[in-house]
Scaffold this motif. Structure first.
Motif, PDB file in Angstrom:
ATOM      1  N   HIS A 155       0.833  -1.202   0.000  1.00  0.00           N
ATOM      2  CA  HIS A 155       0.000   0.000   0.000  1.00  0.00           C
ATOM      3  C   HIS A 155       0.867   1.250   0.000  1.00  0.00           C
ATOM      4  O   HIS A 155       1.993   1.255   0.486  1.00  0.00           O
ATOM      5  CB  HIS A 155      -0.954   0.003   1.199  1.00  0.00           C
ATOM      6  CG  HIS A 155      -0.241   0.136   2.518  1.00  0.00           C
ATOM      7  ND1 HIS A 155       0.222   1.339   3.004  1.00  0.00           N
ATOM      8  CD2 HIS A 155       0.085  -0.794   3.437  1.00  0.00           C
ATOM      9  CE1 HIS A 155       0.797   1.155   4.170  1.00  0.00           C
ATOM     10  NE2 HIS A 155       0.738  -0.146   4.453  1.00  0.00           N
ATOM     11  N   ALA A 156       0.324   2.309  -0.537  1.00  0.00           N
ATOM     12  CA  ALA A 156       1.018   3.587  -0.592  1.00  0.00           C
ATOM     13  C   ALA A 156       1.043   4.221   0.799  1.00  0.00           C
ATOM     14  O   ALA A 156       0.437   3.718   1.752  1.00  0.00           O
ATOM     15  CB  ALA A 156       0.327   4.497  -1.605  1.00  0.00           C
ATOM     16  N   GLU A 157       1.739   5.347   0.902  1.00  0.00           N
ATOM     17  CA  GLU A 157       1.906   6.016   2.194  1.00  0.00           C
ATOM     18  C   GLU A 157       0.560   6.379   2.812  1.00  0.00           C
ATOM     19  O   GLU A 157      -0.310   6.946   2.148  1.00  0.00           O
ATOM     20  CB  GLU A 157       2.735   7.286   2.011  1.00  0.00           C
ATOM     21  CG  GLU A 157       2.985   8.033   3.308  1.00  0.00           C
ATOM     22  CD  GLU A 157       3.742   9.313   3.076  1.00  0.00           C
ATOM     23  OE1 GLU A 157       4.982   9.275   3.073  1.00  0.00           O
ATOM     24  OE2 GLU A 157       3.070  10.358   2.886  1.00  0.00           O
ATOM     25  N   ALA A 158       0.418   6.045   4.101  1.00  0.00           N
ATOM     26  CA  ALA A 158      -0.821   6.325   4.829  1.00  0.00           C
ATOM     27  C   ALA A 158      -0.535   7.194   6.044  1.00  0.00           C
ATOM     28  O   ALA A 158       0.583   7.206   6.577  1.00  0.00           O
ATOM     29  CB  ALA A 158      -1.477   5.022   5.265  1.00  0.00           C
ATOM     30  N   ALA A 159      -1.553   7.901   6.473  1.00  0.00           N
ATOM     31  CA  ALA A 159      -1.447   8.730   7.664  1.00  0.00           C
ATOM     32  C   ALA A 159      -1.271   7.846   8.898  1.00  0.00           C
ATOM     33  O   ALA A 159      -1.750   6.712   8.939  1.00  0.00           O
ATOM     34  CB  ALA A 159      -2.707   9.586   7.815  1.00  0.00           C
TER      35      ALA A 159
END
Length: 150
Positions: A8-12
Motif C-alpha cells: 500500500h502507498a503512504e498512509a497517515a
C-alpha cells in the motif's frame, strides 16, 4: 503463474490501524503505480486486497474490480498470502495489495527459499513469475519498481 506484490502507498499515522487513509503523497504514489500497471499488467489479472482502508484506496487507483480478502490483513503470514493466491499452481496472474512484513517475507521465501524480514517500500511493486525448466520449478523476479520510478 504471475504474482504481483504491491505494498500500500503512504498512509497517515493513527488509530485504529485498519481505518488509516492514504496521505496526499500516498494518493500520488498509487496513481503513478496504477498508470504503470495499466501499461504493463499481465492479462487475466485478479486483484486481491487487504480489508484496510489504505490498501483499498491504493487498489482503487488502479481498478474498482478487486476482491477484499480478510486473510491479507496487516497481521497475515506468508501461508495466508500463498493460500489466498494459489501460488505457484494457479493459472493467470494475481496482484496482492497488502502490508509489511508479510509481503517482504513472501518475497524472501520466493527468492531465497526462507522467510526473512525483507522490506518492500510503501507503494512499491514486486512482480514474480514461475516456470518449469528441466522438471524444476523456478521463481523468476520480473520487476521491482518503487513508486517514485513508476
Amino acid at each position: 503463474m504471475d504474482l504481483l506484490l504491491w505494498r500500500h502507498a503512504e498512509a497517515a499515522e493513527g488509530s485504529p490501524d485498519h481505518s488509516r487513509e492514504l496521505t496526499e503523497r500516498g494518493h500520488r504514489q498509487a496513481r503513478r503505480m496504477a498508470e504503470w500497471l495499466h501499461k504493463n499488467r499481465p492479462k487475466k489479472l485478479r486483484v486481491l486486497v487487504s480489508p484496510t482502508v489504505r490498501t483499498r484506496q491504493t487498489a482503487a487507483a488502479f481498478t474498482q474490480d478487486f476482491e477484499i480478502v480478510p486473510a491479507l490483513a496487516p497481521d497475515c503470514g506468508v501461508a495466508d498470502l500463498i493460500g489466498a493466491t494459489g501460488w505457484p499452481d494457479a493459472s493467470g496472474a494475481v496482484l496482492i495489495v497488502g502490508h509489511q512484513p508479510g509481503l517482504g517475507r513472501l518475497a524472501s521465501l520466493l527468492l531465497a527459499g526462507v522467510e526473512a524480514d525483507w522490506t518492500i517500500k510503501k507503494g512499491a511493486l514486486w512482480w514474480f513469475t514461475n516456470r518449469v525448466r528441466d522438471d524444476e520449478t523456478q521463481t523468476v523476479l520480473r520487476t521491482v519498481l518503487p513508486a517514485e520510478l513508476a
